[in-house]
Design an enzyme around this catalytic site. Structure first.
Site, PDB file in Angstrom:
ATOM      1  N   ASP A   1       0.820  -1.229   0.000  1.00  0.00           N
ATOM      2  CA  ASP A   1       0.000   0.000   0.000  1.00  0.00           C
ATOM      3  C   ASP A   1       0.848   1.271   0.000  1.00  0.00           C
ATOM      4  OD1 ASP A   1      -2.192  -1.619   0.169  1.00  0.00           O
ATOM      5  OD2 ASP A   1      -2.550  -1.281   2.312  1.00  0.00           O
TER       6      ASP A   1
HETATM    7  P1  NAP Z   1       0.681  -3.895   3.132  1.00  0.00           P
HETATM    8  O1  NAP Z   1       0.152  -2.911   2.163  1.00  0.00           O
HETATM    9  O2  NAP Z   1      -0.247  -4.471   4.101  1.00  0.00           O
HETATM   10  O3  NAP Z   1       1.343  -5.039   2.241  1.00  0.00           O
HETATM   11  C1  NAP Z   1       2.098  -6.036   2.820  1.00  0.00           C
HETATM   12  C2  NAP Z   1       2.427  -7.046   1.742  1.00  0.00           C
HETATM   13  O4  NAP Z   1       3.321  -7.976   2.344  1.00  0.00           O
HETATM   14  C3  NAP Z   1       1.232  -7.831   1.259  1.00  0.00           C
HETATM   15  O5  NAP Z   1       0.807  -7.378  -0.015  1.00  0.00           O
HETATM   16  C4  NAP Z   1       1.709  -9.292   1.241  1.00  0.00           C
HETATM   17  O6  NAP Z   1       1.611  -9.799  -0.080  1.00  0.00           O
HETATM   18  C5  NAP Z   1       3.170  -9.185   1.666  1.00  0.00           C
HETATM   19  N1  NAP Z   1       3.578 -10.252   2.577  1.00  0.00           N
HETATM   20  C6  NAP Z   1       2.915 -10.751   3.632  1.00  0.00           C
HETATM   21  N2  NAP Z   1       3.617 -11.721   4.225  1.00  0.00           N
HETATM   22  C7  NAP Z   1       4.771 -11.834   3.518  1.00  0.00           C
HETATM   23  C8  NAP Z   1       5.915 -12.666   3.637  1.00  0.00           C
HETATM   24  N3  NAP Z   1       6.033 -13.598   4.587  1.00  0.00           N
HETATM   25  N4  NAP Z   1       6.914 -12.512   2.736  1.00  0.00           N
HETATM   26  C9  NAP Z   1       6.804 -11.598   1.744  1.00  0.00           C
HETATM   27  N5  NAP Z   1       5.750 -10.787   1.589  1.00  0.00           N
HETATM   28  C10 NAP Z   1       4.734 -10.899   2.477  1.00  0.00           C
HETATM   29  O7  NAP Z   1       1.889  -3.307   3.968  1.00  0.00           O
HETATM   30  P2  NAP Z   1       2.586  -1.884   3.953  1.00  0.00           P
HETATM   31  O8  NAP Z   1       2.977  -1.500   2.560  1.00  0.00           O
HETATM   32  O9  NAP Z   1       3.618  -1.957   5.015  1.00  0.00           O
HETATM   33  O10 NAP Z   1       1.417  -0.890   4.350  1.00  0.00           O
HETATM   34  C11 NAP Z   1       0.880  -0.860   5.654  1.00  0.00           C
HETATM   35  C12 NAP Z   1      -0.632  -0.841   5.595  1.00  0.00           C
HETATM   36  O11 NAP Z   1      -1.155  -0.987   6.926  1.00  0.00           O
HETATM   37  C13 NAP Z   1      -1.182   0.464   5.040  1.00  0.00           C
HETATM   38  O12 NAP Z   1      -2.367   0.239   4.349  1.00  0.00           O
HETATM   39  C14 NAP Z   1      -1.461   1.243   6.312  1.00  0.00           C
HETATM   40  O13 NAP Z   1      -2.433   2.250   6.135  1.00  0.00           O
HETATM   41  C15 NAP Z   1      -1.968   0.126   7.217  1.00  0.00           C
HETATM   42  N6  NAP Z   1      -1.860   0.522   8.627  1.00  0.00           N
HETATM   43  C16 NAP Z   1      -0.656   0.793   9.170  1.00  0.00           C
HETATM   44  C17 NAP Z   1      -0.576   1.248  10.472  1.00  0.00           C
HETATM   45  C18 NAP Z   1       0.737   1.629  11.110  1.00  0.00           C
HETATM   46  O14 NAP Z   1       0.712   2.290  12.140  1.00  0.00           O
HETATM   47  N7  NAP Z   1       1.862   1.240  10.547  1.00  0.00           N
HETATM   48  C19 NAP Z   1      -1.726   1.390  11.217  1.00  0.00           C
HETATM   49  C20 NAP Z   1      -2.940   1.066  10.623  1.00  0.00           C
HETATM   50  C21 NAP Z   1      -2.987   0.622   9.329  1.00  0.00           C
HETATM   51  P3  NAP Z   1       1.550 -11.379  -0.340  1.00  0.00           P
HETATM   52  O15 NAP Z   1       0.397 -11.891   0.466  1.00  0.00           O
HETATM   53  O16 NAP Z   1       1.354 -11.512  -1.810  1.00  0.00           O
HETATM   54  O17 NAP Z   1       2.841 -11.947   0.117  1.00  0.00           O
END
Ligand code: NAP
Length: 469
Positions: free
Chosen positions: A397
């Site tokens: 994301d």
């Molecule tokens: P993300 O958008 O959730 O994407 C994580 C990706 O990691 C997934 O597409 C998944 O794809 C991959 N993944 C999962 N397990 C894996 C593994 N073992 N090995 C390799 N890949 C793996 O993560 P992000 O880019 O870090 O974004 C964070 C999201 O969380 C945002 O939408 C944000 O708004 C939300 N959020 C964050 C917080 C905060 O405080 N940090 C709080 C609330 C919400 P596959 O399944 O294809 O592997």
């Protein structure tokens, strides 16, 4: 210990808590910050303990309580996985809320012990404080339990909504306010007290059920803030300066953190407080259709090693997948090898990468990645255009251009890392799944993108091996 000495000890503890918060704001000073916090807590507990003379019977009960609670805390802290921290924090907040409810109940039942009046006449200001503390504590308790259940997958993470939900919540909020006024006017009616508690428990439940799993970490931070205000309110009731100051610190820092998270995700904080900004799931549906029929270019660890070895600048973008697979140590090794080959290596951290604020910073620090190589979004976003390779490891994301280009996208408006400006983008993930927000990422299909399908840790280790050959 007399009153002025106790007050002085509380003041010292409060200063230490402020220094703790300041220390925790940066990875290099966070350990020191933790030590300040622990020292402050020891001083506050000792001062409370020794204030007004020692009753050895109660002292034993308190020591036993601290020993049992402390042991449980120690075991939980050692066993808990970093990715499960949000639900642990939610569980802890529920206890803070419940403690506020218990203290308010005790104060109403035995006002003389708290120095707030007699069973027949409790001071008006104490009635106000205890009823507000009760209401916030009860909302925090039930709200935190729902947050815990959703994050722990004990209950469905999807938002539970129904018609008239906001009106019902507003109605209950107003009813609680009227009951607080009636409770104070009645001089401390038990029935009104119980009614406030029941309605506040219901409100906590109703405020959190419409919130989707994706937005839950913001809510946990908001509940953290509520638990602080509840503690502060109770601090007034029992006349404890340390509790008032500590509660206010927790309340305000939790509110600031929620604001920062909302800003990072382009969400409105008012909607969080009103309890209703959960994802509708439309994004996931959009993802399923928009990726149809497109082909992606995928490569192997050997391909990735070759491309990186020939780069002069590599920027690493870690995300939730790195945390899940615990790839940070392999990642550091990869960075070290590239640096030995004369490649410039930097790490770009999005404010909401992972599942809690500072998630990526903590993991990179754990693997001893130099702090000087780690950059925030604003510091590094212009540099992607000068990078030969961006190694996106388990992030999705936070790189998604839909946040800029698609007003219908649930992440529209969220600032993103401009990884697509680099010559080559390597995406490590297990498949084509979307990220937390449930939206498709068109970057996977771009000409300058190479997908590296596999577990983040395994793939990084394979690249390290390939570099060593
Ligand atoms: P993300 O958008 O959730 O994407 C994580 C990706 O990691 C997934 O597409 C998944 O794809 C991959 N993944 C999962 N397990 C894996 C593994 N073992 N090995 C390799 N890949 C793996 O993560 P992000 O880019 O870090 O974004 C964070 C999201 O969380 C945002 O939408 C944000 O708004 C939300 N959020 C964050 C917080 C905060 O405080 N940090 C709080 C609330 C919400 P596959 O399944 O294809 O592997």
């Amino acid at each position: 210990m007399n009153q002025s000495l106790t007050s002085f000890a509380y003041l010292v503890a409060a200063v230490l808590f402020i220094l703790a918060l300041r220390g925790l704001s940066h990875p290099t000073t966070s350990r020191q910050g933790n030590r300040f916090g622990m020292a402050g807590m020891v001083i506050a507990i000792l001062a409370t303990f020794l204030h007004g003379g020692m009753d050895w019977g109660w002292a034993l009960v308190i020591v036993l309580g601290v020993a049992i609670g402390g042991s449980i805390g120690l075991v939980v802290a050692q066993k808990i996985k970093m990715t499960a921290l949000p639900q642990l924090v939610a569980a802890f907040h529920s206890l803070v809320g419940l403690a506020a409810v218990f203290v308010a109940t005790s104060a109403l039942n035995a006002p003389q012990s708290f120095g707030i009046g007699t069973p027949h006449h409790i001071h008006t200001e104490s009635l106000i404080e205890m009823s507000i503390g009760l209401a916030i504590g009860a909302v925090t308790f039930s709200g935190s339990l729902i947050a815990f259940a959703k994050l722990q997958a004990l209950m469905k993470g999807t938002p539970i909504t129904f018609r008239g939900q906001h009106q019902l919540n507003a109605g209950i909020g107003i009813a609680i306010l009227l009951l607080v006024i009636a409770f104070v006017a009645s001089g401390g009616s038990m029935v009104l007290f119980a009614l406030i508690a029941v309605l506040a428990f219901a409100l906590g439940f109703l405020l959190i059920i419409p919130i989707g799993g994706a937005d839950m970490p913001v809510v946990v931070s908001m509940l953290n803030s509520y638990s602080g205000w509840a503690a502060s309110g109770i601090g007034f009731t029992i006349g404890n300066l340390a509790l008032i100051v500590t509660g206010a610190l927790v309340g305000s820092s939790g509110a600031i953190l929620s604001y920062i998270m909302c800003k990072g995700m382009n969400r409105s904080i008012i909607n969080v407080i009103a309890g209703g900004f959960g994802n509708s799931g439309d994004g996931a549906a959009a993802a399923a259709t928009s990726s149809e029929g497109k082909a992606v270019k995928h490569g192997s660890a050997d391909d990735a090693a070759f491309i990186m070895k020939n780069a002069s600048k590599v920027i690493v973008v870690p995300g939730y997948g790195m945390a899940v697979s615990q790839a940070q140590h392999a990642l550091r090794e990869l960075g070290d090898l590239l640096k030995e080959d004369g490649v410039e290596v930097k790490y770009a951290i999005h404010p909401v990468a992972g599942r809690m604020p500072g998630h990526m910073n903590v993991l990179l620090a754990e693997a001893s990645v130099p702090y000087d190589d780690v950059f925030e979004l604003e510091q590094i976003n212009n540099e992607f255009a000068t990078a030969d390779v961006v190694y996106v490891i388990g992030a999705n994301d936070v790189t998604n251009p839909a946040a800029k280009t698609n007003p219908q996208s649930p992440i529209f408006g969220m600032p993103i890392l401009d990884v697509d400006k680099a010559k080559t983008v390597l995406f490590v993930k297990r498949g084509m799944s979307s990220g937390y927000a449930g939206v498709d990422n068109e970057l996977f299909f771009r000409d300058n993108t190479m997908m590296l399908f596999g577990d983040a840790k395994k793939m990084t280790e394979e690249i390290v091996q390939a570099l060593g050959r």
